[in-house]
Design an enzyme around this catalytic site. Structure first.
Site, PDB file in Angstrom:
ATOM      1  N   ILE A   8       0.878  -1.182   0.000  1.00  0.00           N
ATOM      2  CA  ILE A   8       0.000   0.000   0.000  1.00  0.00           C
ATOM      3  C   ILE A   8       0.906   1.220   0.000  1.00  0.00           C
ATOM      4  O   ILE A   8       1.609   1.477   0.993  1.00  0.00           O
ATOM      5  CB  ILE A   8      -0.933  -0.008   1.234  1.00  0.00           C
ATOM      6  CG1 ILE A   8      -1.763  -1.299   1.263  1.00  0.00           C
ATOM      7  CG2 ILE A   8      -1.843   1.224   1.213  1.00  0.00           C
ATOM      8  CD1 ILE A   8      -2.532  -1.525   2.562  1.00  0.00           C
ATOM      9  N   GLU A   9       0.931   1.935  -1.128  1.00  0.00           N
ATOM     10  CA  GLU A   9       1.870   3.054  -1.290  1.00  0.00           C
ATOM     11  C   GLU A   9       1.244   4.373  -0.848  1.00  0.00           C
ATOM     12  O   GLU A   9       0.041   4.456  -0.565  1.00  0.00           O
ATOM     13  CB  GLU A   9       2.325   3.113  -2.756  1.00  0.00           C
ATOM     14  CG  GLU A   9       3.068   1.841  -3.151  1.00  0.00           C
ATOM     15  CD  GLU A   9       3.683   1.894  -4.534  1.00  0.00           C
ATOM     16  OE1 GLU A   9       3.316   2.760  -5.353  1.00  0.00           O
ATOM     17  OE2 GLU A   9       4.552   1.026  -4.789  1.00  0.00           O
ATOM     18  N   CYS A  69       4.953  -2.666   2.819  1.00  0.00           N
ATOM     19  CA  CYS A  69       5.103  -3.832   1.944  1.00  0.00           C
ATOM     20  C   CYS A  69       3.991  -4.848   2.208  1.00  0.00           C
ATOM     21  O   CYS A  69       3.388  -4.882   3.293  1.00  0.00           O
ATOM     22  CB  CYS A  69       6.439  -4.516   2.198  1.00  0.00           C
ATOM     23  SG  CYS A  69       7.883  -3.558   1.733  1.00  0.00           S
ATOM     24  N   GLU A  85       4.257  -8.036   2.762  1.00  0.00           N
ATOM     25  CA  GLU A  85       4.580  -8.963   3.854  1.00  0.00           C
ATOM     26  C   GLU A  85       4.192  -8.377   5.204  1.00  0.00           C
ATOM     27  O   GLU A  85       3.614  -9.052   6.060  1.00  0.00           O
ATOM     28  CB  GLU A  85       6.086  -9.262   3.869  1.00  0.00           C
ATOM     29  CG  GLU A  85       6.618  -9.895   2.611  1.00  0.00           C
ATOM     30  CD  GLU A  85       7.136  -8.869   1.622  1.00  0.00           C
ATOM     31  OE1 GLU A  85       6.432  -7.866   1.353  1.00  0.00           O
ATOM     32  OE2 GLU A  85       8.244  -9.084   1.098  1.00  0.00           O
ATOM     33  N   CYS A 110      11.195  -6.141   5.956  1.00  0.00           N
ATOM     34  CA  CYS A 110      10.263  -7.259   6.137  1.00  0.00           C
ATOM     35  C   CYS A 110      10.971  -8.474   6.727  1.00  0.00           C
ATOM     36  O   CYS A 110      10.395  -9.204   7.537  1.00  0.00           O
ATOM     37  CB  CYS A 110       9.579  -7.598   4.823  1.00  0.00           C
ATOM     38  SG  CYS A 110       8.405  -6.311   4.316  1.00  0.00           S
TER      39      CYS A 110
HETATM   40  N1  THU Z   1       7.519  -4.121  -1.812  1.00  0.00           N
HETATM   41  C1  THU Z   1       6.855  -5.083  -1.092  1.00  0.00           C
HETATM   42  O1  THU Z   1       5.613  -5.060  -0.991  1.00  0.00           O
HETATM   43  N2  THU Z   1       7.581  -6.051  -0.485  1.00  0.00           N
HETATM   44  C2  THU Z   1       8.949  -6.137  -0.499  1.00  0.00           C
HETATM   45  O2  THU Z   1       9.523  -6.979   0.176  1.00  0.00           O
HETATM   46  C3  THU Z   1       9.714  -5.204  -1.336  1.00  0.00           C
HETATM   47  C4  THU Z   1       8.951  -4.089  -1.964  1.00  0.00           C
HETATM   48  C5  THU Z   1       6.749  -3.053  -2.446  1.00  0.00           C
HETATM   49  C6  THU Z   1       6.953  -1.686  -1.851  1.00  0.00           C
HETATM   50  C7  THU Z   1       6.604  -0.769  -2.983  1.00  0.00           C
HETATM   51  O3  THU Z   1       5.206  -0.516  -2.979  1.00  0.00           O
HETATM   52  C8  THU Z   1       6.946  -1.580  -4.231  1.00  0.00           C
HETATM   53  O4  THU Z   1       7.113  -2.920  -3.806  1.00  0.00           O
HETATM   54  C9  THU Z   1       8.201  -1.118  -4.944  1.00  0.00           C
HETATM   55  O5  THU Z   1       9.259  -1.041  -4.057  1.00  0.00           O
END
Ligand code: THU
Length: 130
Positions: free
Chosen positions: A43-44, A53, A55, A92
């Site tokens: 969720i950005e 992230c 996870e 994570c």
């Molecule tokens: N991201 C994850 O959800 N998990 C990870 O372990 C690495 C990165 C997401 C964060 C961001 O929304 C996108 O991937 C690009 O970095």
């Protein structure tokens, strides 16, 4: 639950991703010892730093529910299809180290059509603990 079934659940979770800035959609499926699965997506945020992230979304949902008995997690990611290399980030891994033992299994695509399966002890050696 088989690793492939857990990966399928991560793929379903990835459909919930909110990632308008990177376009990189991630899903995670966290398995408990009784077979319960907690899912999460990334969720950005426009301010970037608050981004979470997939996870950690899954872990925090589970921990809120009082769970601590985790056995495995599957992670998938990619811009269009969920077949990119998608190793869990360091933050994570540190969260996994807080709640999981060395035998906790982590499954993620290698980006070449294969799945990497590693115990936490292999991907987070010498983890920080208080
Ligand atoms: N991201 C994850 O959800 N998990 C990870 O372990 C690495 C990165 C997401 C964060 C961001 O929304 C996108 O991937 C690009 O970095």
């Amino acid at each position: 639950m088989t690793p492939l079934k857990l990966i399928e659940k991560a793929e379903e979770a990835r459909l919930h991703s909110y990632s308008p800035y990177s376009g990189f959609k991630v899903g995670a499926a966290l398995l408990c010892s009784d077979g319960t699965v907690y899912t999460g997506c990334n969720i950005e945020n426009a301010s970037f730093t608050p981004t979470i992230c997939a996870e950690r979304t899954a872990f925090f949902k589970a921990v809120y529910d009082g769970r601590r008995d985790f056995t495995a997690i599957a992670i998938v990611g990619g811009k269009d299809t969920p077949d990119s290399a998608c190793a869990p980030c360091g933050v994570c891994r540190q969260v996994m180290g807080e709640f999981c033992g060395p035998d906790f299994m982590v499954y993620f695509p290698d980006g070449k059509g294969g799945i990497i399966a590693e115990p936490l002890s292999a991907i987070l050696p010498h983890s920080f603990k208080l």
